[in-house]
Structures are given as C-alpha cells and as structure tokens.
Design a protein around this motif. Structure first.
Motif, mmCIF file in Angstrom:
data_model
loop_
_atom_site.group_PDB
_atom_site.id
_atom_site.type_symbol
_atom_site.label_atom_id
_atom_site.label_comp_id
_atom_site.label_asym_id
_atom_site.label_seq_id
_atom_site.Cartn_x
_atom_site.Cartn_y
_atom_site.Cartn_z
ATOM 1 N N VAL A 60 0.843 -1.200 0.000
ATOM 2 C CA VAL A 60 0.000 0.000 0.000
ATOM 3 C C VAL A 60 0.878 1.250 0.000
ATOM 4 N N PHE A 61 1.942 1.207 0.804
ATOM 5 C CA PHE A 61 2.833 2.364 0.864
ATOM 6 C C PHE A 61 3.444 2.656 -0.505
ATOM 7 N N TRP A 62 4.015 1.635 -1.137
ATOM 8 C CA TRP A 62 4.685 1.883 -2.411
ATOM 9 C C TRP A 62 3.690 2.210 -3.511
ATOM 10 N N GLN A 63 2.449 1.738 -3.398
ATOM 11 C CA GLN A 63 1.430 2.084 -4.383
ATOM 12 C C GLN A 63 1.097 3.574 -4.322
ATOM 13 N N HIS A 64 1.148 4.146 -3.113
ATOM 14 C CA HIS A 64 0.793 5.552 -2.928
ATOM 15 C C HIS A 64 1.984 6.342 -2.390
ATOM 16 N N VAL A 65 3.187 5.988 -2.827
ATOM 17 C CA VAL A 65 4.404 6.562 -2.235
ATOM 18 C C VAL A 65 4.487 8.072 -2.413
ATOM 19 N N GLY A 66 3.846 8.602 -3.441
ATOM 20 C CA GLY A 66 3.886 10.040 -3.655
ATOM 21 C C GLY A 66 3.045 10.823 -2.673
ATOM 22 N N LEU A 67 2.145 10.139 -1.955
ATOM 23 C CA LEU A 67 1.226 10.819 -1.051
ATOM 24 C C LEU A 67 1.415 10.440 0.408
ATOM 25 N N LEU A 68 2.098 9.325 0.682
ATOM 26 C CA LEU A 68 2.285 8.866 2.053
ATOM 27 C C LEU A 68 3.731 9.084 2.466
ATOM 28 N N CYS A 69 3.922 9.427 3.739
ATOM 29 C CA CYS A 69 5.298 9.693 4.166
ATOM 30 C C CYS A 69 5.936 8.481 4.828
ATOM 31 N N ASP A 70 5.158 7.484 5.289
ATOM 32 C CA ASP A 70 5.762 6.327 5.931
ATOM 33 C C ASP A 70 4.735 5.218 6.070
ATOM 34 N N ARG A 71 5.184 4.100 6.672
ATOM 35 C CA ARG A 71 4.316 2.931 6.800
ATOM 36 C C ARG A 71 3.166 3.168 7.772
ATOM 37 N N LEU A 72 3.330 4.098 8.714
ATOM 38 C CA LEU A 72 2.218 4.401 9.613
ATOM 39 C C LEU A 72 1.062 5.014 8.832
ATOM 40 N N ASP A 73 1.388 5.927 7.929
ATOM 41 C CA ASP A 73 0.353 6.486 7.065
ATOM 42 C C ASP A 73 -0.275 5.396 6.211
ATOM 43 N N ALA A 74 0.563 4.473 5.712
ATOM 44 C CA ALA A 74 0.043 3.390 4.873
ATOM 45 C C ALA A 74 -0.910 2.494 5.657
ATOM 46 N N ARG A 75 -0.577 2.215 6.910
ATOM 47 C CA ARG A 75 -1.448 1.386 7.740
ATOM 48 C C ARG A 75 -2.792 2.079 7.976
ATOM 49 N N GLU A 76 -2.755 3.375 8.238
ATOM 50 C CA GLU A 76 -3.995 4.113 8.459
ATOM 51 C C GLU A 76 -4.832 4.153 7.186
ATOM 52 N N LEU A 77 -4.176 4.336 6.039
ATOM 53 C CA LEU A 77 -4.894 4.354 4.769
ATOM 54 C C LEU A 77 -5.538 2.998 4.486
ATOM 55 N N ALA A 78 -4.783 1.931 4.711
ATOM 56 C CA ALA A 78 -5.320 0.585 4.474
ATOM 57 C C ALA A 78 -6.525 0.317 5.376
ATOM 58 N N SER A 79 -6.462 0.755 6.630
ATOM 59 C CA SER A 79 -7.584 0.554 7.553
ATOM 60 C C SER A 79 -8.826 1.289 7.081
ATOM 61 N N ALA A 80 -8.615 2.457 6.460
ATOM 62 C CA ALA A 80 -9.748 3.241 5.978
ATOM 63 C C ALA A 80 -10.311 2.700 4.665
ATOM 64 N N MET A 81 -9.445 2.137 3.825
ATOM 65 C CA MET A 81 -9.887 1.660 2.509
ATOM 66 C C MET A 81 -10.515 0.277 2.565
ATOM 67 N N TYR A 82 -9.917 -0.618 3.356
ATOM 68 C CA TYR A 82 -10.355 -2.010 3.370
ATOM 69 C C TYR A 82 -11.057 -2.286 4.700
ATOM 70 N N VAL A 83 -12.324 -1.914 4.749
ATOM 71 C CA VAL A 83 -13.057 -1.995 6.015
ATOM 72 C C VAL A 83 -13.812 -3.310 6.171
ATOM 73 N N GLU A 84 -13.984 -4.065 5.084
ATOM 74 C CA GLU A 84 -14.712 -5.333 5.165
ATOM 75 C C GLU A 84 -13.731 -6.460 5.478
ATOM 76 N N PRO A 85 -13.930 -7.182 6.589
ATOM 77 C CA PRO A 85 -12.975 -8.224 6.974
ATOM 78 C C PRO A 85 -13.041 -9.471 6.101
ATOM 79 N N ALA A 86 -14.147 -9.641 5.370
ATOM 80 C CA ALA A 86 -14.299 -10.814 4.510
ATOM 81 C C ALA A 86 -15.052 -10.414 3.251
ATOM 82 N N GLN A 87 -14.562 -10.870 2.121
ATOM 83 C CA GLN A 87 -15.211 -10.564 0.843
ATOM 84 C C GLN A 87 -15.210 -11.808 -0.038
#
Length: 273
Positions: A60-87
């Motif tokens: 996730v970080f490398w996919q959005h590397v131009g907008l995220l400053c570190d893995r903490l941002d990536a973790r927060e983004l992933a939590s916001a984007m992928y909210v369904e635990p099962a699909q």
C-alpha cells in the motif's frame, strides 16, 4: 490475510458476512483474525495464499508513495480503505482459469522450499495474481492528499529537495549525536546557535527534512538498535543510555521508526546472529 481461490466444486462459507455460496470462479478474501468455516456441497478444490499483513502494508505504501510519508500512514490508509474483513469476489471461470498456472507454480515453489531462492519469481507470480484480483476488491472511498505530518514523524524523509547544509544545522545535528541522552528542548538547541526557536527549526528542517526532535528520535532509535544487536544490556538500561526513560514511550517511538518493538528486534537479531 488469506486469498482463497476456488478452482472446482462449491461450498457454503460461514463467516462474518453470514452464509455465502462459493463456487468455481470465486475468490475469498479474509483479513487477519477473521473466523471462517465451510461446508462443501460436493468435492471442492481450492488454493489458499497466505499474505503477511506487514508485507501488504508495504505494498500500500509503495502504491501511494507520492502521497504517504511512511508505513504508519500506509497502515492508516489501508484501515480506511479495506473496512470489510471478509469478501467474496466473483471473478468468473475464465479469469480463475487464467491464474491457475500461476497458482500451480506458487504451490510448487513453496512445497519444494524454493520460495527464497526464487524470491523474484514468487513476487512476479503474486503480482500477476493480484493484478487480476485487485479490480474486484471492494474499497471504501478515501480522499488521498499529501501528508502534512512528514516533518514531525520519526522516519527518514523520502521526498524533499536537498538544500545547502548551513553551519547552524550541522552544529545542531552534531550536538544531538554527541549528547544523545540529554533531555533536549527546542529552547536549548536554539540557544546553542543563537537563533530563535522558529528560525532554528526552519533552518534545521530545511537541511534535514525533519524537525530537530524528530531527528533526535531517529538517531536514538538507530543507537538503541545497535545496543540491542551488539551488547547484552537490558532493554531498559539501553533505552536510558539513548535518552528514553519511559520504556513504554521509548518502545512506541522505536516501533514507529523500525517497525517492531525493541523486544522483537533483539529476538530477531539473536536468531540471525
């Protein structure tokens, strides 16, 4: 995370999404710690790919590397984007047929123990598989904007313009490194170079891409990592040596920079020594 590709047959899944029929052409995504059971309706064949959560966060970080400053941002983004635990993704028989050769090769490399020697091939197979699956994954809309926290996070700067290093900035960096355990304040640092706090912070941040206190956190974490690797000092003693007198706070800052806790870091270092 589990990626389960149904290759033949059908079954009833029981999970947080209730009961769901899955059959040839379906892919099941299960986040970590998501309970799921199944009851086959007939003989069923499926291949399961297990994905480490930290590995996915890195993607996730490398996919959005131009907008995220570190893995903490990536973790927060992933939590916001992928909210369904099962699909359950309905790819269809044709698409699943396309990925079957890649799955077979992944399984063979894993069973033969070649996943490390053939690391690049494993990555290529996974990305080919993900390229087919990703368009079907449900995500929540998240507005992506450049992070404003880059300069205060204890992580190395990735995207910045390098400016000439002023003498004052170099002096602050040397002071911080030479007196790592000192309880530094911005007033102390500004007084050392005879500038105001705001001027000192601007000069240092322009040169190093981080505020002085964020930079101090970085070099403390690096020194603590060295002590954990190369000495037998108890963790709390090593933390005090670098200037962290609260084990909980020090562990939190170390994990932000290194990615794991001091206890985990020492255990991994000992295992690979």
């Amino acid at each position: 995370m589990k990626v389960i590709i149904v290759r033949d047959g059908s079954a009833i899944l029981f999970s947080e999404f209730g009961q769901r029929l899955v059959k040839l052409g379906d892919v099941v995504l299960l986040c970590a710690n998501t309970l799921c059971g199944s009851e086959p309706e007939c003989p069923i064949t499926a291949t399961t790919v297990y994905m480490d959560t930290d590995y996915l966060i890195d993607q996730v970080f490398w996919q959005h590397v131009g907008l995220l400053c570190d893995r903490l941002d990536a973790r927060e983004l992933a939590s916001a984007m992928y909210v369904e635990p099962a699909q359950v993704l309905r790819l269809g028989e044709q698409r699943v047929g396309l990925v079957m050769p890649w799955l077979d090769e992944l399984v063979r490399l894993t069973v033969d123990g070649d996943q490390y020697r053939r690391f690049n091939r494993v990555q290529a197979l996974w990305f080919s598989l993900a390229d087919v699956i990703a368009p079907f994954v449900k995500v929540s809309p998240v507005r992506l904007t450049p992070s404003q926290r880059e300069r205060i996070r204890p992580t190395l700067p990735r995207h910045r313009q390098f400016n000439p290093l002023r003498t004052e900035a170099r002096k602050i960096a040397d002071l911080l490194r030479s007196e790592l355990a000192r309880r530094w304040t911005l007033d102390d640092l500004a007084g050392e170079i005879h500038l105001s706090v705001s001027q000192m912070t601007r000069v240092f941040t322009d040169a190093f891409g981080k505020t002085p206190l964020a930079y101090l956190t970085i070099i403390r974490a690096e020194e603590l990592a060295r002590l954990l690797r190369d000495t037998d000092l108890p963790i709390e003693a090593a933390m005090r040596q670098v200037g962290w007198h609260s084990r909980g706070h020090g562990s939190q800052l170390f994990r932000q920079y290194v990615g794991i806790t001091p206890i985990e870091y020492r255990r991994l270092s000992a295992a690979t020594a």
